[in-house]
Design an enzyme around this catalytic site. Structure first.
Site, PDB file in Angstrom:
ATOM      1  N   LYS A 165     -50.240 -87.758 -45.349  1.00  0.00           N
ATOM      2  CA  LYS A 165     -49.693 -88.638 -44.337  1.00  0.00           C
ATOM      3  C   LYS A 165     -50.556 -88.489 -43.082  1.00  0.00           C
ATOM      4  CE  LYS A 165     -45.900 -85.411 -43.276  1.00  0.00           C
ATOM      5  NZ  LYS A 165     -45.845 -84.422 -44.362  1.00  0.00           N
TER       6      LYS A 165
ATOM      7  N   ARG B 107     -44.909 -71.073 -45.839  1.00  0.00           N
ATOM      8  CA  ARG B 107     -44.574 -70.914 -44.416  1.00  0.00           C
ATOM      9  C   ARG B 107     -43.672 -69.711 -44.226  1.00  0.00           C
ATOM     10  NH1 ARG B 107     -43.661 -77.248 -42.606  1.00  0.00           N
ATOM     11  NH2 ARG B 107     -45.468 -77.936 -43.797  1.00  0.00           N
TER      12      ARG B 107
ATOM     13  N   ASP C 152     -49.736 -80.428 -37.030  1.00  0.00           N
ATOM     14  CA  ASP C 152     -50.991 -80.614 -37.760  1.00  0.00           C
ATOM     15  C   ASP C 152     -51.415 -82.076 -37.861  1.00  0.00           C
ATOM     16  OD1 ASP C 152     -48.810 -81.116 -39.425  1.00  0.00           O
ATOM     17  OD2 ASP C 152     -49.913 -80.601 -41.240  1.00  0.00           O
TER      18      ASP C 152
ATOM     19  N   THR D 157     -39.189 -85.815 -52.232  1.00  0.00           N
ATOM     20  CA  THR D 157     -39.665 -85.447 -50.897  1.00  0.00           C
ATOM     21  C   THR D 157     -40.932 -84.606 -50.987  1.00  0.00           C
ATOM     22  OG1 THR D 157     -37.446 -85.536 -49.988  1.00  0.00           O
ATOM     23  CG2 THR D 157     -39.021 -84.130 -48.838  1.00  0.00           C
TER      24      THR D 157
ATOM     25  N   ASP E 182     -50.029 -84.860 -39.063  1.00  0.00           N
ATOM     26  CA  ASP E 182     -49.743 -85.791 -40.165  1.00  0.00           C
ATOM     27  C   ASP E 182     -48.470 -86.604 -39.939  1.00  0.00           C
ATOM     28  OD1 ASP E 182     -48.133 -83.574 -40.547  1.00  0.00           O
ATOM     29  OD2 ASP E 182     -48.633 -83.283 -42.663  1.00  0.00           O
ATOM     30  N   ARG E 183     -47.660 -86.221 -38.936  1.00  0.00           N
ATOM     31  CA  ARG E 183     -46.440 -86.999 -38.663  1.00  0.00           C
ATOM     32  C   ARG E 183     -46.638 -87.901 -37.455  1.00  0.00           C
ATOM     33  NH1 ARG E 183     -41.070 -83.523 -39.711  1.00  0.00           N
ATOM     34  NH2 ARG E 183     -41.725 -82.566 -41.664  1.00  0.00           N
TER      35      ARG E 183
ATOM     36  N   ASP F 235     -47.207 -84.454 -34.797  1.00  0.00           N
ATOM     37  CA  ASP F 235     -46.706 -83.084 -34.950  1.00  0.00           C
ATOM     38  C   ASP F 235     -47.817 -82.044 -34.907  1.00  0.00           C
ATOM     39  OD1 ASP F 235     -47.845 -83.623 -37.443  1.00  0.00           O
ATOM     40  OD2 ASP F 235     -46.416 -82.360 -38.506  1.00  0.00           O
TER      41      ASP F 235
ATOM     42  N   GLU G 286     -42.322 -91.483 -45.630  1.00  0.00           N
ATOM     43  CA  GLU G 286     -41.150 -90.627 -45.749  1.00  0.00           C
ATOM     44  C   GLU G 286     -40.332 -90.791 -44.474  1.00  0.00           C
ATOM     45  OE1 GLU G 286     -41.535 -86.821 -48.130  1.00  0.00           O
ATOM     46  OE2 GLU G 286     -43.269 -86.689 -46.814  1.00  0.00           O
TER      47      GLU G 286
ATOM     48  N   SER H  93     -39.094 -88.607 -42.831  1.00  0.00           N
ATOM     49  CA  SER H  93     -39.358 -87.465 -41.966  1.00  0.00           C
ATOM     50  C   SER H  93     -40.585 -87.693 -41.082  1.00  0.00           C
ATOM     51  CB  SER H  93     -39.556 -86.225 -42.828  1.00  0.00           C
ATOM     52  OG  SER H  93     -40.560 -86.485 -43.789  1.00  0.00           O
TER      53      SER H  93
END
Ligand code: VG1
Ligand code: CO
Length: 626
Positions: free
Chosen positions: A449, A91, A351, A417, A353-354, A349, A436, A438
């Site tokens: 996730k 990133r 992409d 993590t 996955d959250r 989020d 997680e 997060s």
């Protein structure tokens, strides 16, 4: 959808019961292996290599081979510093990625890191979250893939495909791997971030053994192999053929929906979402789940169309920060804590996955969320009808999941993590539900996730608990489920403080200072009212393949089970982000309704004083509190 392409090579890092990685270090060595040279494809390989050495000295692109009608150019390049993969992919600011050969170097270094038989003539998937630069990046990736002899690429329409969907498609289509063009929860647009992740054949994020190799190869790169083909029109589904290579633009949603329908009881959820006394709200944050929310929640499950907000993916996420937490998903938080709030709210989020889960005026911490899902999965989710196989969490995630594992007598794992650490356990059949702190929750239905999966899991639990409720009867709410859970298992109060974009120097010094402190800390040492049980810098040995990950977070664990953890983020694109995680267990039901910030105040104060954070960083306040 039918696919004509059959893989003639073993998948990259095949799932094997013993979890042994079959990855071989050097692509170059493999290129000259006798078995490869005797196969028909190797003719192309040999020809490419021979010509390659001739054109290397050239200063402009030169054609190095023209197999099956495609011209492959060798574009001279040279190393660019700083292309090291973090917690999840590479990133950087998008302007960095837009520099000449920046993305191309990393993609070529990736191919240089893989054994050729794992991609030559193979199938790759390409998805992304729709952010700024994805369209140009997709064309670059496609051309380099063709230049390196990949057989076919499946691309989501408009370059859109969520991270969990890419994982699902890799698995379903038995692809060799896939790319995700996303900096996930980081903001997008010309001034913000871009990112790229690579997942291999089980759909899992590439492990460090691969990403370290890619980084190594970025430091010695001298050419990029680019196919001279015209840009693919990503706006229409269908196949485009270029000699040995083809690109298929696919609907990014259909395979994923099919998988979700096989995991959950859609009729059960539909019954809940159709009730007049249940209201649902989903905030896609103008990110990739915008493409999935309407087909799944509205078209399949009967939610009202106005229950979806910010449902159109935008290149800059509508100037938002697509991170579903109490700070950045403020619109949804205001709705859920406002008058006449819906019964259930969720966000995802960049992409996809959250996830963030909210009830009416109630926030579910991600650490609690995974524990609730694990405790209720067998009853409410068909995929788990014979019970989950094992549970796992990342180290800083609270211990609420540990208590469920203990009660259900399930094997349990604590990993560093980053989702990449769960995959081996899943492949080995030791793990089915994990999370997680997060805002990441998921299971072994894929190897990432999965935000929408988590929302469907919660809806399934609510639907199951309310399935016999008559109209007018009070429904079991999100907060009822959570409080019941705490009454059964006790409550792990948890909070995370993020200090974003600190000066790297101060942040690194603080971590060094803490490491020193750890090496001088003895059990029994008093910290205010807390007594130290142990302090360390977390090291993980993968029980499946024995690989070791060290320096994964400095922990201070006290005799009453309370913990303070410090880490530096591995997903930022500027400066350093310090994360402090604090946790304290409370068995007493009469204290469960306390606000986490109040319950944890003494421990938070202790965390700040132990680390001397203010002195090292000059920061008075965190940027985000979860
Ligand atoms: C963060 C989270 C971590 C998560 C990672 C990728 O990493 O803490 O739990 O797996 O982001 O998530 P870090 O190193 O910044 O703490 V995603 O949704 O951005 O791919
Ligand atoms: Co993400």
């Amino acid at each position: 959808m039918a696919f004509s392409l059959q893989l003639n090579s073993p998948p990259l890092l095949p799932r094997s019961p013993c979890g042994k990685k079959l990855f071989q270090p050097s692509g170059i060595t493999r290129r000259s292996s006798p078995s490869l040279l005797s196969s028909p494809r190797s003719l192309f390989t040999r020809q490419t290599l021979r010509t390659h050495s001739i054109v290397r000295a050239s200063s402009s692109p030169a054609a190095i081979a023209e197999p099956d009608g495609i011209k492959i150019n060798s574009v001279p390049s040279s190393p660019i510093e700083g292309q090291k993969t973090g917690t999840s992919g590479l990133r950087k600011k998008v302007k960095v990625f837009m520099q000449e050969n920046y993305l191309a170097n990393w993609i070529q270094a990736l191919f240089n890191s893989l054994p050729p038989e794992d991609y030559k003539n193979g199938l790759l998937v390409l998805g992304g979250d729709g952010r700024y630069f994805n369209k140009e990046a997709a064309q670059i990736i496609i051309k380099i893939a063709a230049g390196n002899g990949v057989g076919k690429i499946l691309v989501g329409k408009d370059g859109i495909m969520s991270t969990p969907a890419v994982s699902a498609v890799i698995r379903k289509r038995k692809a060799n791997g896939g790319f995700i063009m996303s900096a996930s929860h980081n903001p997008g647009g010309p001034e913000y971030d871009w990112g790229i992740k690579f997942n291999y054949s089980s759909g899992q994020p590439a492990p460090e053994s691969i990403t370290d190799k890619i980084y190594g190869n970025t430091l010695s790169i001298s050419e990029v192999k680019m196919a001279e083909i015209h840009d693919v029109d990503l706006s229409k589904t269908g196949i485009t053929k270029y000699g040995f290579f083809s690109v298929e633009v696919v609907d990014p949603v259909s395979d994923y929906i099919e998988l979700m329908e096989s995991v959950f009881d859609f009729q059960l959820i539909k019954n809940l979402l159709s009730r007049p006394d249940f209201r649902f709200a989903f905030d896609a944050m103008h990110a990739v789940t915008g493409a999935y929310a309407k087909p799944i929640f509205v078209d399949k499950l009967g939610a009202s169309p106005d229950s979806i907000s910010n449902g159109v993916p935008l290149e800059d996420f509508g100037h938002g920060h697509p991170d579903p937490n109490l700070t950045y998903a403020k619109d949804l938080v205001n709705i859920m804590y406002g008058d006449n709030a819906p019964d259930f709210g969720a966000a995802s989020d960049g992409d996809g996955d959250r996830n963030m889960i909210l009830g009416k005026g109630f926030f579910v911490t991600p650490s609690d969320s995974v524990a609730v899902i694990a405790a209720n999965a067998q009853a409410a989710i068909p995929y788990f009808h014979s019970g989950p196989k094992g549970l796992a969490r990342s180290m800083p995630t609270s211990g609420s999941l540990d208590r469920v594992a203990e009660k259900l007598n399930l094997s349990f794992f604590e990993v560093p993590t980053g989702w990449k650490f769960f995959g081996n356990l899943m492949d080995a059949g030791k793990l089915s539900i994990c999370g997680e702190e997060s805002f990441g929750t998921g299971s072994d239905h894929i190897r990432e996730k999965d935000g929408i999966w988590a929302v469907l899991a919660w809806l399934s639990i609510l639907a199951f608990r309310n399935k016999d409720k008559k109209p007018g009867e009070k429904l079991v709410s999100v907060s009822d489920i959570m409080k019941e859970h705490w009454a059964t298992y006790g409550r792990n109060f948890f909070s995370r403080y993020d200090y974003e974009e600190c000066e790297s120097d101060g942040a690194n010094k603080m971590i060094d200072y803490l490491r020193d402190l750890v090496s001088n800390s003895k059990a029994g040492k008093k910290y205010g009212s807390y007594t130290l049980q142990f302090a360390d810098d977390f090291t993980y040995t993968d029980p499946v393949d024995g690989s070791v990950a060290s320096k994964q977070g400095v922990r201070f664990v006290f005799t009453d089970g309370s913990r303070i953890i410090y880490r530096l983020s591995g997903t930022g694109s500027a400066g350093a982000t310090i994360r402090i995680y604090v946790e304290q267990f409370e068995p007493d039901v009469s204290k469960h309704d306390l606000d986490a910030q109040i319950a944890l105040k003494p421990l938070i104060d202790l965390a700040l004083s132990i680390s001397k954070l203010k002195d090292f960083t000059g920061r008075e306040k965190p940027t985000v509190i979860t």
